[in-house]
Design a protein around this motif. Structure first.
Motif, mmCIF file in Angstrom:
data_model
loop_
_atom_site.group_PDB
_atom_site.id
_atom_site.type_symbol
_atom_site.label_atom_id
_atom_site.label_comp_id
_atom_site.label_asym_id
_atom_site.label_seq_id
_atom_site.Cartn_x
_atom_site.Cartn_y
_atom_site.Cartn_z
ATOM 1 N N ASP A 146 0.745 -1.131 -0.114
ATOM 2 C CA ASP A 146 0.077 0.016 -0.130
ATOM 3 C C ASP A 146 0.818 1.138 -0.047
ATOM 4 O OD1 ASP A 146 -2.185 -1.540 0.049
ATOM 5 O OD2 ASP A 146 -2.501 -1.385 2.216
ATOM 6 N N ILE A 147 1.942 1.418 0.750
ATOM 7 C CA ILE A 147 2.842 2.509 0.943
ATOM 8 C C ILE A 147 3.370 2.470 -0.610
ATOM 9 C CG2 ILE A 147 4.812 3.293 2.004
ATOM 10 C CD1 ILE A 147 4.192 1.755 4.595
ATOM 11 N N LYS A 148 3.895 1.608 -1.184
ATOM 12 C CA LYS A 148 4.714 1.803 -2.432
ATOM 13 C C LYS A 148 3.789 2.328 -3.362
ATOM 14 C CE LYS A 148 8.250 -1.605 -1.946
ATOM 15 N NZ LYS A 148 8.736 -0.973 -0.849
ATOM 16 N N PHE A 149 2.389 1.606 -3.662
ATOM 17 C CA PHE A 149 1.539 2.209 -4.495
ATOM 18 C C PHE A 149 1.059 3.646 -4.193
ATOM 19 C CE2 PHE A 149 0.558 -2.242 -5.686
ATOM 20 C CZ PHE A 149 0.934 -2.140 -6.959
ATOM 21 N N ALA A 150 0.976 3.988 -3.036
ATOM 22 C CA ALA A 150 0.496 5.386 -2.569
ATOM 23 C C ALA A 150 1.686 6.258 -3.072
ATOM 24 C CB ALA A 150 0.391 5.518 -1.045
ATOM 25 N N ALA A 151 2.906 5.852 -2.857
ATOM 26 C CA ALA A 151 3.855 6.776 -3.171
ATOM 27 C C ALA A 151 4.031 7.012 -4.870
ATOM 28 C CB ALA A 151 5.227 6.166 -2.727
ATOM 29 N N LEU A 152 3.682 5.725 -5.458
ATOM 30 C CA LEU A 152 3.687 5.975 -7.048
ATOM 31 C C LEU A 152 2.350 6.598 -7.462
ATOM 32 C CD1 LEU A 152 4.651 2.290 -7.691
ATOM 33 C CD2 LEU A 152 6.112 4.367 -8.190
ATOM 34 N N ALA B 99 13.203 -2.252 -5.229
ATOM 35 C CA ALA B 99 12.045 -1.779 -4.515
ATOM 36 C C ALA B 99 10.680 -1.974 -5.002
ATOM 37 C CB ALA B 99 12.100 -0.355 -4.069
ATOM 38 N N LEU B 100 10.691 -2.166 -6.383
ATOM 39 C CA LEU B 100 9.323 -2.569 -6.955
ATOM 40 C C LEU B 100 9.239 -4.172 -7.043
ATOM 41 C CD1 LEU B 100 9.232 0.327 -9.595
ATOM 42 C CD2 LEU B 100 7.490 -0.032 -7.579
ATOM 43 N N LYS B 101 9.796 -4.961 -6.435
ATOM 44 C CA LYS B 101 9.909 -6.314 -6.710
ATOM 45 C C LYS B 101 8.526 -6.963 -6.070
ATOM 46 C CE LYS B 101 14.159 -8.037 -7.438
ATOM 47 N NZ LYS B 101 15.486 -9.213 -6.937
ATOM 48 N N THR B 102 8.132 -6.394 -4.821
ATOM 49 C CA THR B 102 7.001 -6.756 -4.099
ATOM 50 C C THR B 102 5.709 -6.415 -4.956
ATOM 51 O OG1 THR B 102 6.982 -4.670 -2.805
ATOM 52 C CG2 THR B 102 8.017 -6.678 -1.602
ATOM 53 N N ALA B 103 5.664 -5.367 -5.383
ATOM 54 C CA ALA B 103 4.757 -4.851 -6.562
ATOM 55 C C ALA B 103 4.645 -5.613 -7.619
ATOM 56 C CB ALA B 103 4.594 -3.465 -6.693
ATOM 57 N N ALA C 53 8.651 4.534 1.461
ATOM 58 C CA ALA C 53 8.232 3.558 0.743
ATOM 59 C C ALA C 53 9.089 2.588 0.078
ATOM 60 C CB ALA C 53 7.679 4.114 -0.548
ATOM 61 N N GLY C 54 10.640 2.881 0.421
ATOM 62 C CA GLY C 54 11.711 2.189 0.127
ATOM 63 C C GLY C 54 12.190 2.318 -1.417
ATOM 64 N N LEU C 55 11.566 3.238 -2.001
ATOM 65 C CA LEU C 55 11.747 3.355 -3.352
ATOM 66 C C LEU C 55 13.102 4.078 -3.563
ATOM 67 C CD1 LEU C 55 8.256 4.414 -4.725
ATOM 68 C CD2 LEU C 55 9.390 2.054 -4.799
#
Length: 116
Positions: free
Chosen positions: A5-11, A74-78, A54-56
């Motif tokens: 969720d944090i990664k997608f929110a950042a993107l 960082a995008l591996k989980t997504a 977000a670790g990006l």
């Protein structure tokens, strides 16, 4: 909020996606990241903090200058999550960069065609 969720929110923010595109080229000082944007250094710092949380990206201080670096894994989980639907292939960073550039150019083209 989950890591995904944090990664997608950042993107979700166009400015942050633009920053990631810039960092695909090379590490950059915060002031260099801020240069093309018409916003304060504090606003850019806030965007950078969201990307870092977000670790990006990662940030490190070198002397008096704070540097930003893209975290390529960082995008591996997504990517793994999207693969679960069977409709997506692993994230190719070159293709992702082309996608981001096309997305960032699209609003500019729409604006210039309206003014023409």
């Amino acid at each position: 909020m989950s890591d995904l969720d944090i990664k997608f929110a950042a993107l979700a923010d166009a400015t942050r996606r633009s920053i990631l595109t810039m960092l695909l080229e090379d590490d950059m000082a915060v002031t260099d990241v801020a240069e093309p944007f018409e916003m304060s250094l504090a606003a850019i710092s806030k965007h950078l903090m969201i990307l870092a949380n977000a670790g990006l990206i990662s940030q490190e201080k070198r002397g008096r200058v704070k540097w930003c670096k893209l975290e390529p894994d960082a995008l591996k989980t997504a990517s793994v999550w999207m693969q679960g639907f069977g409709q997506f292939e692993p994230v190719n960073l070159d293709a992702f960069e082309r996608f981001l550039e096309a997305e960032l150019d699209a609003p500019a083209e729409k604006t210039s065609s309206k003014t023409a």
